[in-house]
Motif scaffolding. Structure first.
Motif, PDB file in Angstrom:
ATOM      1  N   LEU A  57       0.846  -1.192   0.000  1.00  0.00           N
ATOM      2  CA  LEU A  57       0.000   0.000   0.000  1.00  0.00           C
ATOM      3  C   LEU A  57       0.882   1.242   0.000  1.00  0.00           C
ATOM      4  CD1 LEU A  57      -3.052  -0.864   2.266  1.00  0.00           C
ATOM      5  CD2 LEU A  57      -2.887  -0.792  -0.203  1.00  0.00           C
ATOM      6  N   ILE A 120       2.997   1.362   3.821  1.00  0.00           N
ATOM      7  CA  ILE A 120       2.220   2.562   4.135  1.00  0.00           C
ATOM      8  C   ILE A 120       3.150   3.622   4.716  1.00  0.00           C
ATOM      9  CG2 ILE A 120       0.364   3.524   5.541  1.00  0.00           C
ATOM     10  CD1 ILE A 120      -1.041   0.869   5.440  1.00  0.00           C
ATOM     11  N   PHE A 124       4.141   7.600   3.474  1.00  0.00           N
ATOM     12  CA  PHE A 124       4.058   8.819   4.271  1.00  0.00           C
ATOM     13  C   PHE A 124       5.424   9.465   4.467  1.00  0.00           C
ATOM     14  CE2 PHE A 124      -0.110   7.122   5.264  1.00  0.00           C
ATOM     15  CZ  PHE A 124      -0.864   8.269   5.130  1.00  0.00           C
ATOM     16  N   PRO A 240      -2.448   8.491  -0.408  1.00  0.00           N
ATOM     17  CA  PRO A 240      -2.854   7.133  -0.022  1.00  0.00           C
ATOM     18  C   PRO A 240      -4.053   6.634  -0.821  1.00  0.00           C
ATOM     19  CG  PRO A 240      -3.274   8.702   1.752  1.00  0.00           C
ATOM     20  CD  PRO A 240      -2.479   9.423   0.721  1.00  0.00           C
ATOM     21  N   LEU A 241      -4.879   7.563  -1.335  1.00  0.00           N
ATOM     22  CA  LEU A 241      -6.033   7.142  -2.130  1.00  0.00           C
ATOM     23  C   LEU A 241      -5.601   6.432  -3.409  1.00  0.00           C
ATOM     24  CD1 LEU A 241      -8.647  10.019  -1.940  1.00  0.00           C
ATOM     25  CD2 LEU A 241      -8.862   7.691  -1.125  1.00  0.00           C
ATOM     26  N   LEU A 244      -5.023   2.893  -2.570  1.00  0.00           N
ATOM     27  CA  LEU A 244      -6.301   2.214  -2.402  1.00  0.00           C
ATOM     28  C   LEU A 244      -6.932   1.963  -3.762  1.00  0.00           C
ATOM     29  CD1 LEU A 244      -8.088   1.203  -0.168  1.00  0.00           C
ATOM     30  CD2 LEU A 244      -9.450   3.239  -0.459  1.00  0.00           C
ATOM     31  N   ALA A 247      -5.388  -1.027  -5.439  1.00  0.00           N
ATOM     32  CA  ALA A 247      -5.829  -2.258  -4.792  1.00  0.00           C
ATOM     33  C   ALA A 247      -7.275  -2.556  -5.162  1.00  0.00           C
ATOM     34  CB  ALA A 247      -5.677  -2.139  -3.281  1.00  0.00           C
ATOM     35  N   LEU A 286     -16.233  10.238  -1.707  1.00  0.00           N
ATOM     36  CA  LEU A 286     -15.566   9.349  -0.758  1.00  0.00           C
ATOM     37  C   LEU A 286     -16.503   8.241  -0.296  1.00  0.00           C
ATOM     38  CD1 LEU A 286     -13.459  11.609   1.608  1.00  0.00           C
ATOM     39  CD2 LEU A 286     -12.652   9.816   0.108  1.00  0.00           C
ATOM     40  N   GLY A 290     -15.874   4.283  -1.022  1.00  0.00           N
ATOM     41  CA  GLY A 290     -15.730   3.338   0.079  1.00  0.00           C
ATOM     42  C   GLY A 290     -16.794   2.264   0.028  1.00  0.00           C
TER      43      GLY A 290
END
Lengths: 345, 297
Positions: A57, A120, A124, A240-241, A244, A247, A286, A290
């Motif tokens: 990720l 992750i 960051f 980070p989106l 995601l 994935a 969002l 999700g």
């Protein structure tokens, strides 16, 4: 069978090539451009996650590194906007891959969830560095990339073809890996790493290559993306989106297949861009995103392509059974054969 | 650079206090992992949700934020149980990895909903409470009373958690489930019930942590990305599933962060911590107190 598949793929490619000439509308080509880019990202991510079983990720970090490489190269060598800047893409990809080597060596010391969490952290750290290395990245002010000379609806076209080329390149690599001895070794690692090592596979090197190859493609995608946007900021470069998204697209399309992640990328990114362009509300997007992700994982944990394949094969089995029972002569024939085989043993 | 020991000792004290608050949030995360093999990436978003619940109670009912916990913690306990039953329990194969994806999606939905209700403006809890605005002198620096109170709250709740784990029947069942899920099931422990309650406890601890977090700094619905990356780093450093490890790692991380901030620059605090984390994991992939599972497949 493969000839039919190849012909179909060729047809799809031909459609993709003439697509912007049929639908010249700037909005349509914009959506298509993003869909192709994200399909490329999902396809690249799948090489590590789908074949090797290491769910990173943090690979969006290489997307950001590629973007910053493009911005910094253009700034330092005062490169003008235009077709020439596209020649920098492989360089950006190689820079991202160069970053991936030490990061891969560190993170691949761990497995499974610890690996996920470390990647992750990697994302960051990248974002924090982009914010803080003011001399290199201008921090939160971001950087401006050269402005391409194309105007209006024509602006999207070169980017569309670049994204298409990247997708074809990534898919071919993915296809080749899946068919090669190297890919078989990766899948052996996915299924049982210790046993794979016991069988004589150099798991360390295989995993590292599977880590670095997607980074190369993601670096090129990032460079294209931010060249298109015209500016780059840390929170969008290291997002980070995006992890995601890769994935989600791979999982929904079918992790570990060649076509699945591409299909997932085209469908989801296309739909998402369409929603974003038509509704334009942040919170809704969002929630939808999700909820869609939750639905896919809970209802179709194996993804669209494997689920459809399973339904198709069970349907064919059923049809074969029905045919068999409809013609009793054949059935008794095979029974007779079975008996014959049984007696001859 | 001239080192000012007053500043550094103050930073250490502040690090210990805020470390206690982080231990509160991280304990739920590590407990959930220990019991269920589930990594709850939504923990950060649930902390923010808890903070917003306290904010809503404070704004509309005019109740002190510490008292608001009497409402928010049971509410979040129920939310946690619901999340477990609806989204975690259906996961059958590759549970750990899928739980990361599912809870990431839950975090996004929570962020989206909070953004719609509370907008994306930054808010802070207890803006008018005396303990948020006043500070006391310790060593050579001033520390806000809220940090002390937050630390005391964390200490009380973690002591309560300790009693629950080591002095009650449920605690025995929970620890048996951590040791070996299948064996616990075989001796008649209802592990699904234990899982749901554990998840609820983790989420209600997140609510308490969220209150302390929201009173010590401003936040918005998007604050959870930064928070979850730190919390994950903490439980990895402490050793996945180890409660004591999570507490030690929280305090270690926040002390490193605060000392780096005063000695060098606040922007580098997190980077220094992540670099230290990577170094520790290179030497000890299972973290401070973890069992050597990180390399097991």
């Amino acid at each position: 069978m493969t000839a039919i598949k190849l012909a179909l793929l060729g047809l799809l490619l031909a459609v993709a090539i003439v697509f912007p000439h049929l639908f010249g509308n700037a909005t349509v080509t914009l959506v298509a451009f993003f869909a192709l880019l994200y399909a490329t990202m999902a396809s690249a991510w799948n090489i590590l996650a789908g074949y090797t079983g290491y769910y990173s990720l943090g690979h969006a970090a290489f997307f950001g590194i590629g973007g910053y490489a493009m911005a910094i190269l253009c700034q330092d060598y005062t490169i003008q906007g235009g077709y020439g800047a596209f020649y920098l893409l492989p360089v950006c990809g190689l820079i991202a891959a160069a970053f991936a080597v030490p990061l891969g060596i560190i993170t691949l010391r761990t497995r499974r969830h610890v690996f996920v969490v470390l990647t992750i952290a990697m994302l960051f750290i990248g974002q924090l560095l982009a914010f803080n290395l003011l001399g290199l990245t201008s921090g939160s002010n971001g950087m401006i990339l050269p402005l391409p000379p194309w105007i209006g609806a024509a602006y999207n076209i070169p980017f569309y073809y670049t994204a298409l080329a990247l997708l074809v390149l990534t898919m071919s690599t993915s296809f080749w890996i899946r068919r090669s001895r190297f890919g078989l070794s990766l899948m052996a690692i996915r299924d049982d790493e210790d046993r794979a090592a016991g069988l004589g596979i150099n798991t360390w090197l295989h995993k590292l290559i599977a880590f670095v190859v997607p980074a190369f493609f993601l670096g090129m995608v990032g460079a294209t993306y931010f060249y298109f946007q015209g500016q780059i900021e840390p929170q969008f470069a290291f997002n980070p989106l995006d992890d995601l998204a890769m994935a989600l697209m791979s999982f929904s399309g079918g992790l570990g297949t060649v076509l699945g992640p591409v299909l997932g990328g085209l469908l989801i990114e296309g739909a998402q861009q369409y929603f974003a362009l038509t509704s334009g509300v942040g919170g809704n997007y969002l929630i939808l995103y999700g909820a869609l992700f939750l639905a896919v994982i809970l209802l179709m944990p194996r993804g669209i392509i494997p689920t459809i394949a399973a339904i198709w094969s069970s349907y064919r089995e059923k049809r074969n059974d029905q045919q068999a029972s409809a013609s009793p002569g054949e059935a008794s024939n095979s029974e007779a054969l079975g008996v014959a085989e049984g007696t001859s043993r | 650079m001239l080192l000012n020991w007053d500043l550094i000792s103050g930073a250490v004290v502040l690090g210990i206090f805020t470390g206690g608050i982080y231990a509160l949030m991280a304990s739920g995360l590590t407990l959930t992992f220990g019991v269920m093999d589930v990594i709850n990436v939504a923990q950060g978003a649930l902390v923010i949700l808890g903070a917003y619940l306290s904010y809503a109670v404070e704004q509309h009912l005019h109740i002190d934020i510490f008292l608001s916990l009497l409402i928010t913690m049971p509410a979040m306990f129920l939310i946690g149980m619901l999340l477990e039953v609806a989204f975690i329990r259906p996961l059958k194969h590759e549970r750990t990895v899928f739980s990361i994806l599912v809870t990431f999606a839950i975090a996004l939905v929570i962020e989206g909903i909070l953004g719609k209700i509370f907008t994306t403006n930054f808010v802070q809890l207890g803006a008018n409470a005396w303990y948020v605005n006043q500070s006391f002198k310790i060593g050579g620096t001033y520390v806000g009373y809220i940090y002390l109170f937050g630390f005391v709250l964390a200490a009380v709740l973690l002591a309560g958690l300790y009693l629950l784990l080591y002095r009650t029947r449920f605690g025995f069942a929970l620890r048996a489930t951590v040791e070996n899920r299948t064996a616990a099931q075989l001796i008649g422990i209802d592990v699904e019930r234990v899982s749901a309650i554990t998840f609820g406890i983790g989420v209600s601890l997140a609510a308490a942590g969220g209150m302390a977090f929201g009173a010590t700094q401003t936040f918005d619905p998007g604050s959870h990305y930064d928070l979850i990356s730190r919390l994950l780093a903490i439980i990895i450093l402490g050793g996945m599933g180890s409660l004591a490890g999570a507490m030690i790692a929280s305090i270690f991380m926040l002390v490193v962060f605060n000392v780096t901030s005063v000695v060098y620059s606040p922007t580098w605090g997190t980077v220094v911590f992540f670099v230290l984390l990577s170094v520790v994991l290179l030497v000890r992939p299972q973290g401070f107190l973890g069992r050597a599972e990180a390399r097991r497949q």
